[in-house]
Structures are given as C-alpha cells and as structure tokens.
Scaffold this motif. Sequence first.
Motif, PDB file in Angstrom:
ATOM      1  N   GLY A 133       0.821  -1.209   0.000  1.00  0.00           N
ATOM      2  CA  GLY A 133       0.000   0.000   0.000  1.00  0.00           C
ATOM      3  C   GLY A 133       0.855   1.259   0.000  1.00  0.00           C
ATOM      4  O   GLY A 133       0.563   2.220  -0.718  1.00  0.00           O
ATOM      5  N   THR A 134       1.918   1.260   0.805  1.00  0.00           N
ATOM      6  CA  THR A 134       2.823   2.413   0.854  1.00  0.00           C
ATOM      7  C   THR A 134       3.517   2.604  -0.481  1.00  0.00           C
ATOM      8  O   THR A 134       3.632   3.731  -0.991  1.00  0.00           O
ATOM      9  N   SER A 143       2.482   1.663  -3.449  1.00  0.00           N
ATOM     10  CA  SER A 143       1.530   2.150  -4.445  1.00  0.00           C
ATOM     11  C   SER A 143       1.280   3.644  -4.303  1.00  0.00           C
ATOM     12  O   SER A 143       1.204   4.386  -5.291  1.00  0.00           O
ATOM     13  N   SER A 144       1.175   4.111  -3.055  1.00  0.00           N
ATOM     14  CA  SER A 144       0.963   5.534  -2.812  1.00  0.00           C
ATOM     15  C   SER A 144       2.165   6.353  -3.299  1.00  0.00           C
ATOM     16  O   SER A 144       2.009   7.398  -3.935  1.00  0.00           O
TER      17      SER A 144
END
Length: 353
Positions: free
Chosen positions: A33-34, A36-37
């Motif tokens: 998730g990190t 991708s951000s």
Amino acid sequence: MRRHNLALVLGEVVAAEPVSRAALAARTGLTRGTVSSLVEELLDAGLLDELAAERSGPGRPANPLQLNRSGPAGLGVEIEVDHISACVVDLTGSVRATARIPSAHRDAHPGVAVGRAVALARTVRAEAGLEVVGAAVAVPGVVAADGVVVRAPNLPQWSGAEIGPLFDGLPVTTANEADLAALAELWFAAGPPDALYVSGGVGVGAGIVLGGQLFRGVGGRAGELGHVVVDPDGPNCRCGGHGCLEQVAGQEALLRAGRTTDLDALPPHVLDGAARALGVALAGAVNLLDVPVVVLGGIYPRLGEPLRAAVHDRLCERVVHRSDVEVRLSALGPGGALRAAAASVVRERLRRP
C-alpha cells in the motif's frame, strides 16, 4: 520520512527498471500500500512511467514501472578555450540533443562565452523537446564550492567569474571539466572506483576518484595535474610557472612541437616526449594516491595505443609501490564532461524527488 521513501522507491526503479510494484515492495521492505501511494506520487511528478502489462500466466498482470523518458531533463554546457558544447539528457542519462560550435575565449570576458553558450543551450533544448529543470556548466579551471571560478590559467579574465547568474534563470551549477569527465567514466563506462582520470586538451586536468567518490580537495583545487612541473628549466606557462606538464603534453604544445595543425599527424618523437612528461607527473600522483588505474581522456584517446603504451611503460619505471598500474584510454572521448554535467542535474533530481 516520505521524501526518504520516495527516493528509496525511485532508486530501486533506477537500479532494476522495468520493475513491478510488488517487486519494489520486496526490495524496499515497504508495504504494498505504501509503495503504491509513493508510485502514484512519482507518476504525478512525471518521474516514472507505467508500461502496459504483459500477460505471462494466471492472475492479474502487473504494470511495470520505469523512468519517464519524457520527464524532467538536465542541460549540460561545456565552455572550453576554443569551443562551446551543450547537450540535454533525459532521466536515464541518455543524450537527447547535442551541439558544438568553435568559439575562441582565451582573451575574452566570461560574458561573451556565456552569451554564446546560452544561445547554443536554447537550440539543444528546443531540439530535445523536454522540460529542462537545471543546468551544469563545465569549465577548464578551479571552481569553488559556491560555483565561483577561482582560477583558469588559459582563461585569464575568468578569475572570480560567476556563471550561474548569466544564464536563462535556470538553477545552474559550475564544475571543473576534468572532475566531470572523471564522473562520466564512473557513471557511463563502468569505471573503477579508485582511479586518476586525465583530461587532455589545451590544458591538462585530472579528476580523482577514490572509493567511488570524486575527491575535490579542501577548496576544489585537487587535480591540477597540468601545472605539475615536469621540467624546472622548461618554457613559461600561463599559470606563471615554468616547465608545467601542459607545456609539453597539452594540445597546443603537441601541435607546436609537431609543427602541424592536425593531431593525427603528430610524429612519434612528439608522442614520446608527451608520454615521458605524463609519466613524470602521473607517477608522482600514483605514488601519492595509490590508485591502481589511470584513464587517459580528452584528446588522448585520439592519439591511440602508442601513447597509452608509452605512458604505461613510464609509470612502470617510476611508480615504486605497485608492480603494475593499468593505463586505459577512455571510451567516452572528449564528450564525457559535457554528458556528466547534464547527468548531474537529473541524478540530483532522482536523489531528491
């Protein structure tokens, strides 16, 4: 922390492009998730490009990431005694446009050369068609940490010159051309992490690389090889000394000794004299620095294997603590400093996204 992570992700893309988000998470230790951000932020900034997915098995295919070839670019400018060059490189360091013009500057005010350089830079920027975010200028002289030209013996009016304010409003840095040529060898030719790079031209400069890092000295004065004395009773030099290396092995000295205007027509005795002088100066540097490799760049690769072999023989005679010193001809030719100047801009952008 976020800026650090942006640089971390970007650095992994540089090292292994094209690469997937999942691979980036595995390489960095960050969560998917990190990653991708962070990737979305880098895509929005124009630093990354997302490629079409390639289906090679079951499941959802990944969209690989790579540096954006149409993203921010760097401008390099080289101002020499007798010419000006300019080039633009993309984020990968690939040259997208380049140009060179003859231009005599020995007795001219710095503003004359910079004005011509700015005009040439506009030409290559238009040809490249990329957003240039900064420039670096290579000059044949000692450059202080603040970009001021401290001394340039072959450009006597340049002492105290500040190049940046004369440009087009771009962020501009200024550096010694031999230092940049040494970095080019390291960045683009898989050069060794410990080496002495010799840049032959009207003058003779050197770039020192130790542990994979450029060594500039306390005031940026390291590498003034051309003003090492090889003959105390030799001819006067523009630096105010006598018998300096560039008075034997510099371009003008070689052409004068060979009674020609063509470097390719130099007789063997002139090359031998240059090799002897280079051997004296380089042996002292190698004995002091303990580097295993000497790279001959600038005009020297054009003079070929006879010069390289002769310099190697002189070093074998004079270096006392090494059984052998490798002497190479640079594969980059005289354009290394120019390319490294432009690449230094994009490398800094990638280091600090």
